[in-house]
Motif scaffolding. Structure first.
Motif, mmCIF file in Angstrom:
data_model
loop_
_atom_site.group_PDB
_atom_site.id
_atom_site.type_symbol
_atom_site.label_atom_id
_atom_site.label_comp_id
_atom_site.label_asym_id
_atom_site.label_seq_id
_atom_site.Cartn_x
_atom_site.Cartn_y
_atom_site.Cartn_z
ATOM 1 N N ASN A 23 -63.731 -10.252 -6.532
ATOM 2 C CA ASN A 23 -62.751 -10.785 -7.168
ATOM 3 C C ASN A 23 -62.963 -12.054 -8.116
ATOM 4 N N HIS A 370 -51.793 0.232 -18.039
ATOM 5 C CA HIS A 370 -51.586 -1.393 -18.135
ATOM 6 C C HIS A 370 -50.910 -1.640 -16.624
ATOM 7 N N PRO A 374 -52.859 -3.624 -11.674
ATOM 8 C CA PRO A 374 -52.006 -4.624 -10.701
ATOM 9 C C PRO A 374 -51.369 -3.865 -9.507
ATOM 10 N N LYS A 377 -54.311 -2.768 -7.038
ATOM 11 C CA LYS A 377 -54.966 -4.206 -6.581
ATOM 12 C C LYS A 377 -54.087 -4.439 -5.346
ATOM 13 N N TYR A 390 -58.407 -8.075 -12.193
ATOM 14 C CA TYR A 390 -58.025 -7.041 -13.453
ATOM 15 C C TYR A 390 -57.382 -8.098 -14.481
ATOM 16 N N GLN A 391 -57.343 -7.614 -15.829
ATOM 17 C CA GLN A 391 -56.737 -8.468 -16.675
ATOM 18 C C GLN A 391 -56.690 -7.455 -18.046
ATOM 19 N N PRO A 392 -55.714 -7.945 -18.845
ATOM 20 C CA PRO A 392 -56.023 -7.638 -20.156
ATOM 21 C C PRO A 392 -56.727 -8.346 -21.238
ATOM 22 N N ASN A 398 -54.701 -3.916 -19.196
ATOM 23 C CA ASN A 398 -55.175 -4.219 -17.953
ATOM 24 C C ASN A 398 -56.387 -3.233 -17.462
ATOM 25 N N GLU B 267 -56.014 -15.432 -18.686
ATOM 26 C CA GLU B 267 -55.563 -14.078 -18.361
ATOM 27 C C GLU B 267 -56.360 -13.337 -17.240
ATOM 28 N N GLN B 271 -52.700 -13.973 -14.113
ATOM 29 C CA GLN B 271 -52.001 -12.707 -14.616
ATOM 30 C C GLN B 271 -50.668 -13.053 -14.137
ATOM 31 N N ASP B 273 -48.487 -10.240 -13.930
ATOM 32 C CA ASP B 273 -48.041 -9.149 -13.312
ATOM 33 C C ASP B 273 -48.491 -8.864 -11.981
#
Lengths: 428, 428
Positions: A23, A370, A374, A377, A390-392, A398, B267, B271, B273
């Protein structure tokens, strides 16, 4: 009772040293480093003066010198200090650049200066912008330079930005180049950037917080070619070298500048009539007063494993990243965010579950993709099986960013992660 | 081998937990706190997000709330964060004051602002000036307000300074009042200063890094009367409460300001989300990114000894200071720097050895007295018998500053210190 409470804390905490913790950039748990940290807390000391921390102050100097040599500076160059994290190290670099060009800022403040401009890439760490805000330079004056698909700063864009900023009446003083970006693990073209800095007489900083460790590896250090031309370097041994948190250094080429910029000579601490050489009282180089001892654990690890030990660790992490990359290429249900061999220990990818596979490309599929990362995860964290970020980014939905900086991670842990994603994804 | 090396490090280090270590504001070695620090390093975690440090983030919030209650803020007020040392906590206070009055500074920088003025007393800690330099405000714009003989800010002088600074065209925004100065241990008149800040609409900060612990003691908390009127407070549990280094908090009355001022919403880390309430992701309130876990040891100590335990410790330290004061008054070869009962745990004094006793007052005697303290300290350190600070101040020649913040110190340790000074002084 207290012991039980303490153990509960570890039980409910996140095991950041676990080989399936993907992570964060800092992971792993080095036993020698841990022993060093335990001894440090037993000493309960403070870095302000040689009289209070004679051994630790000397160790810090030895380590800083060693790091400067590895960066490639000359024998009569180089200075530095350990800081509470890479963000503060990057803050130092801007502070020093400003002082170098405008020493009057220390006493008179920014009011006495023209409007300054700083440059960094759009993929660089947010600490650059944050520091611009803290130091009173303003985030708007930190110009974000465009990157290529791979996340590397485009040097022509840098030069164009410098020229256009000058035209607007601002005074460029500083460029940050990143050696190992936070998300893609990209290395900016240091020599090209150094040429531009030289042409425009700008302070060149290299944020190698994440990538600095690669300097120890014969196989990988060419990725940082040109770093020796930097005026300052951030390097976090607590990232790629596995030193327990925290351990970050700002290295400065010009000797004496750190002290000039920050010293105030408080008489209760930095008396000039001490019975020893007060040049060992390095505490006034800092923007802090009391300062945590971050050097000892690092020193101990270096003694224990040598540069060869660090090198082997780092090479292994990069091999793991390549292994993950190979697996992702092989499997049709995964897609790489950019299709080239990883230069560092982060690998970015999407997973497409069966339910989305037949969906035509378009906004609906993108929206579902997208939400996927999440969701997966969260399930992973509920199970406690693994942890991955994760991320955009920009226009991209994402994706997973898998960090492989823990030398305890084996190939089966990587297989496990991918299988786990597939297994959870099938329920969607 | 490594273990032996480590033990050498402790052997050649300074024993800051020794009852005869009177040199620094932080001393002592609390075993529960130490256990907390060992567990913290075993967890090897980082404060940026709730997902990585769920337990530690919650503990930090609990502690900050407790400290805010003790300061005396209302239930709907109060925010804060743990920082790497009191200097950084003080830096936050100025950063927040500037942002509160001029939020545009974050994006546009100091160029968009008028010339600001800040106020602190001439006895305040040098971190105020240092922060003014770092933040780009300039040390010249940190106005040093005069103190009385006892080291307390003279509030009439503060008001006069504000008025005259306004006349010069500067814009005053901030006043720092000190609760427990570094050398004399003096407490500024907080209520008077709060009245002035109210009249001129200025941000009132209280630097209680050193004095904050006294809030826990029913016997001593009245020395900080008015602190509840402050807009921000620095309080270092690693000083008067004996928490292992480092543990410092900046407390802020106005909720949400810390986040507004510092957040950038990276981001890859913050995040929106996530599968939990992201308001627990307090890391973006910080000027750092990664942040050392400083809360756990403090939380554990509070659980173990309760507020009563802290209170007893603090009362004992102050009794020790009074005991030293009484001894110094009784002995004709010692002279107090100011002749009033200590309000905090520092006692400042000169020693006059037999060889100087018959010398008439004048420059020659002063010069010899000035050299005495460093000489005696050096001998003490060579013997390894005790450690105590010294310094000049204003027109005063070098005097000893004895800090009594270690609850392990007994009256016989204090007697030992004075006898030791006499014994070494007779050879002069």
């Amino acid at each position: 009772f207290i012991i039980l409470k303490s153990l509960d804390t570890l039980k409910y905490g996140v095991r950041t040293g676990h080989p399936r913790f993907f992570n964060q950039l800092s992971s792993g748990l080095d036993v020698v480093g841990l022993a060093g940290e335990w001894l440090t807390s037993t000493a309960n000391s403070n870095m302000f003066t040689y009289e209070v921390s004679p051994v630790f102050v000397l160790m810090e100097e030895v380590l800083l010198k060693k790091m400067q040599n590895i960066v490639g500076w000359l024998e009569d160059e180089g200075d530095g200090i350990f800081c509470p994290g890479g963000t503060i190290s990057n803050l130092y670099s801007i502070l020093l650049a400003r002082y170098h060009f405008y020493p009057e800022v220390k006493t008179r403040g920014m009011g006495a200066l023209p409007q300054l401009a700083l440059f960094t890439s759009e993929h660089s760490h947010y600490s650059l912008k944050k520091s611009a805000a803290v130091l009173g330079l303003g985030t708007d004056n930190m110009v974000m330079v465009k990157c290529d698909e791979r996340g590397k700063m485009i040097s022509a864009e840098l030069e164009a930005a410098i020229v256009s900023t000058k035209k607007k009446g601002l005074v460029p003083i500083y460029v940050n180049a990143t050696a190992g970006t936070t998300v893609y693990g990209a290395f900016d073209p240091l020599n090209d950037i150094a040429d531009i800095c030289h042409r425009h007489s700008l302070w060149m900083h290299v944020d190698a917080a994440w990538g600095g460790g690669l300097l120890i590896s014969d196989r990988h250090r060419m990725k940082l070619q040109g770093i020796e031309r930097a005026w300052s370097v951030t390097w976090n041994p607590h990232k790629m070298m596995g030193v327990p948190l925290q351990c970050s250094a700002i290295l400065v080429k010009k000797r004496g500048l750190l002290k000039e910029c920050n010293e105030l000579g408080a008489e209760y601490l930095f008396q000039k009539d001490k019975h020893y050489d007060v040049s060992y009282d390095t505490g006034d180089k800092s923007i802090q007063c009391g300062r945590h001892v971050d050097a000892f654990k690092f020193w101990l690890m270096w003694k224990a494993k040598g540069s060869e030990g660090f090198e082997a660790q780092i090479n292994k992490c990069l091999e793991n990243a390549e292994y993950l990359y190979d697996q992702l290429q092989r499997r049709t249900d995964f897609k790489l965010v950019f299709d080239s061999k990883p230069e560092h220990c982060t690998v970015c990818f999407w997973y497409t579950p069966p339910s989305l596979r037949c969906l035509p490309a378009g906004p609906e599929k993108e929206a579902k993709l997208h939400q996927l990362a999440p969701w997966i995860k969260a399930r992973m964290m509920e199970k406690g099986s693994a942890m991955v970020g994760y991320q955009p980014l920009g226009g991209k939905v994402n994706f997973f960013r898998c960090v492989l900086s823990n030398p305890a991670t084996q190939q089966e842990d990587i297989d496990f992660l991918l299988d786990q994603i597939v297994q959870l994804g099938q329920y969607l």
